[in-house]
Design a protein around this motif. Structure first.
Motif, PDB file in Angstrom:
ATOM      1  N   THR A  38       0.862  -1.179   0.000  1.00 25.57           N
ATOM      2  CA  THR A  38       0.000   0.000   0.000  1.00 25.57           C
ATOM      3  C   THR A  38       0.902   1.232   0.000  1.00 25.57           C
ATOM      4  OG1 THR A  38      -0.156   0.037   2.425  1.00 25.57           O
ATOM      5  CG2 THR A  38      -1.868  -1.187   1.222  1.00 25.57           C
ATOM      6  N   CYS A 104      -2.865   1.516  11.453  1.00 28.08           N
ATOM      7  CA  CYS A 104      -3.892   0.694  10.810  1.00 28.08           C
ATOM      8  C   CYS A 104      -3.545   0.411   9.353  1.00 28.08           C
ATOM      9  CB  CYS A 104      -5.262   1.356  10.909  1.00 28.08           C
ATOM     10  SG  CYS A 104      -5.974   1.297  12.568  1.00 28.08           S
ATOM     11  N   GLN A 105      -2.699   1.247   8.758  1.00 25.73           N
ATOM     12  CA  GLN A 105      -2.238   0.928   7.407  1.00 25.73           C
ATOM     13  C   GLN A 105      -1.312  -0.283   7.451  1.00 25.73           C
ATOM     14  OE1 GLN A 105      -1.209   4.162   4.884  1.00 25.73           O
ATOM     15  NE2 GLN A 105      -0.394   2.845   3.274  1.00 25.73           N
ATOM     16  N   SER A 108      -3.640  -3.301   8.044  1.00 23.03           N
ATOM     17  CA  SER A 108      -4.440  -3.562   6.843  1.00 23.03           C
ATOM     18  C   SER A 108      -3.598  -4.189   5.740  1.00 23.03           C
ATOM     19  CB  SER A 108      -5.076  -2.262   6.343  1.00 23.03           C
ATOM     20  OG  SER A 108      -6.003  -1.750   7.282  1.00 23.03           O
ATOM     21  N   SER A 126     -13.367  -3.719  10.310  1.00 20.05           N
ATOM     22  CA  SER A 126     -13.191  -2.592   9.398  1.00 20.05           C
ATOM     23  C   SER A 126     -13.384  -1.272  10.134  1.00 20.05           C
ATOM     24  CB  SER A 126     -14.192  -2.676   8.238  1.00 20.05           C
ATOM     25  OG  SER A 126     -13.849  -3.716   7.351  1.00 20.05           O
ATOM     26  N   VAL A 134      -6.491   1.294   1.049  1.00 22.46           N
ATOM     27  CA  VAL A 134      -6.916  -0.026   0.572  1.00 22.46           C
ATOM     28  C   VAL A 134      -8.304   0.104  -0.043  1.00 22.46           C
ATOM     29  CG1 VAL A 134      -5.558  -1.450   2.174  1.00 22.46           C
ATOM     30  CG2 VAL A 134      -7.814  -0.619   2.862  1.00 22.46           C
ATOM     31  N   ASP A 139      -9.777  -3.328   4.780  1.00 20.06           N
ATOM     32  CA  ASP A 139      -8.955  -2.774   5.854  1.00 20.06           C
ATOM     33  C   ASP A 139      -9.063  -3.626   7.112  1.00 20.06           C
ATOM     34  OD1 ASP A 139     -11.665  -1.912   5.910  1.00 20.06           O
ATOM     35  OD2 ASP A 139     -11.161  -0.469   7.471  1.00 20.06           O
ATOM     36  N   THR A 141      -8.813  -2.491  11.057  1.00 19.49           N
ATOM     37  CA  THR A 141      -8.544  -1.497  12.087  1.00 19.49           C
ATOM     38  C   THR A 141      -8.078  -2.169  13.372  1.00 19.49           C
ATOM     39  OG1 THR A 141      -9.455   0.386  13.308  1.00 19.49           O
ATOM     40  CG2 THR A 141     -10.939  -1.461  12.909  1.00 19.49           C
TER      41      THR A 141
END
Length: 209
Positions: A38, A104-105, A108, A126, A134, A139, A141
C-alpha cells in the motif's frame, strides 16, 4: 532411615535451543506465499514514523503451525514513551488525532498479505468509514484494548512475516519453506498512485488511520 547430614541433588542438565534459529529462518524464507503493498504520503512525518515503527515490530515474526498471531500483542501499546507520535486517526467515523495514527495501514497491509496467502483469519474489523490506502472493505482497524487483527497458521509449516514501511510504500511479504501446502486466495491489489485524500494530507495532518 534418612541421615542427618546435608545432601545435595544434582538436577539433570538439558541443552535449550532458540525456538527460532538461523537454520529455521533459512528454511522458511525461500518460498513467497503472500505479498501486499500500500502507499502513503511520506511528507506526513508523524504518520510515516508510526508506520515505520509498527512495521519494525512485526518484521521477522515467525508463526508456527497451530499458533495465532495477534497484531496488538506483537506491536504492543502505542504510547509516546514507546516512540509513537500523534497523527490522524478515525474515531467513531470522524477524523481526529491520536498517538499511533497510521498503524492501521500496517495492520491492513498485513491482513491483505495474510489473506492472499490463504491463512485463516480469526479476527478482523473494518473502520467506521473507508480509508484511502486499501479498497473498500479490505482494511483491518486495530486499537489497543479494542479491535485487533488475529490470524492462525493452519498450515503444515511455519511462516515468516517481512514488513517494511518507508518512502511512501508499506510492504508485507509472507514466506515459508518449500514443503508448505497452502491454498492462496485472489486478493485485489490497490493502485500504486497516491490517493487524492492522502495527497491532501500534505496540508492537513489529520489524514485518517
Amino acid at each position: 532411615m534418612y541421615g542427618t547430614g546435608s545432601a545435595s541433588i544434582e538436577a539433570p542438565w538439558y541443552p535449550t535451543y532458540p525456538k527460532v534459529d538461523t537454520e529455521l529462518l533459512a528454511a522458511i524464507r525461500v518460498k513467497p506465499i503472500g505479498y501486499y503493498v500500500t502507499y502513503f504520503n511520506s511528507s506526513n512525518k508523524n504518520r510515516s514514523h508510526n508506520i515505520a515503527l509498527a512495521s519494525k515490530a512485526i518484521d521477522s515474526a515467525v508463526v508456527f503451525p497451530g499458533e495465532t498471531f495477534s497484531f496488538n500483542e506483537v506491536v504492543g501499546m502505542r504510547t509516546i514513551d514507546r516512540g509513537y507520535k500523534r497523527a490522524g486517526v478515525i474515531v467513531r467515523g470522524e477524523l481526529s488525532e491520536g498517538v499511533g495514527g497510521g498503524i492501521c495501514q500496517v495492520s491492513s497491509t498485513l491482513f491483505n498479505a495474510i489473506d492472499r496467502a490463504g491463512l485463516q483469519i480469526v479476527k478482523r474489523y473494518s473502520h467506521s468509514r473507508n480509508v484511502p490506502y486499501v479498497l473498500p472493505g479490505r482494511d483491518a482497524t486495530v486499537s489497543w484494548g479494542g479491535p485487533d487483527f488475529v490470524f492462525e497458521n493452519a498450515y503444515n509449516q511455519p511462516i515468516l512475516i517481512r514488513a517494511y514501511g518507508s518512502g511512501g510504500r508499506m510492504t508485507v511479504s509472507i514466506f515459508s519453506s518449500e514443503l508448505i501446502e497452502y491454498k492462496p486466495r485472489n486478493v485485489p491489489s490497490i493502485s500504486n498512485r497516491l490517493p487524492e485524500e492522502t495527497k491532501d494530507s500534505l496540508h492537513n495532518p489529520v489524514s485518517g488511520d
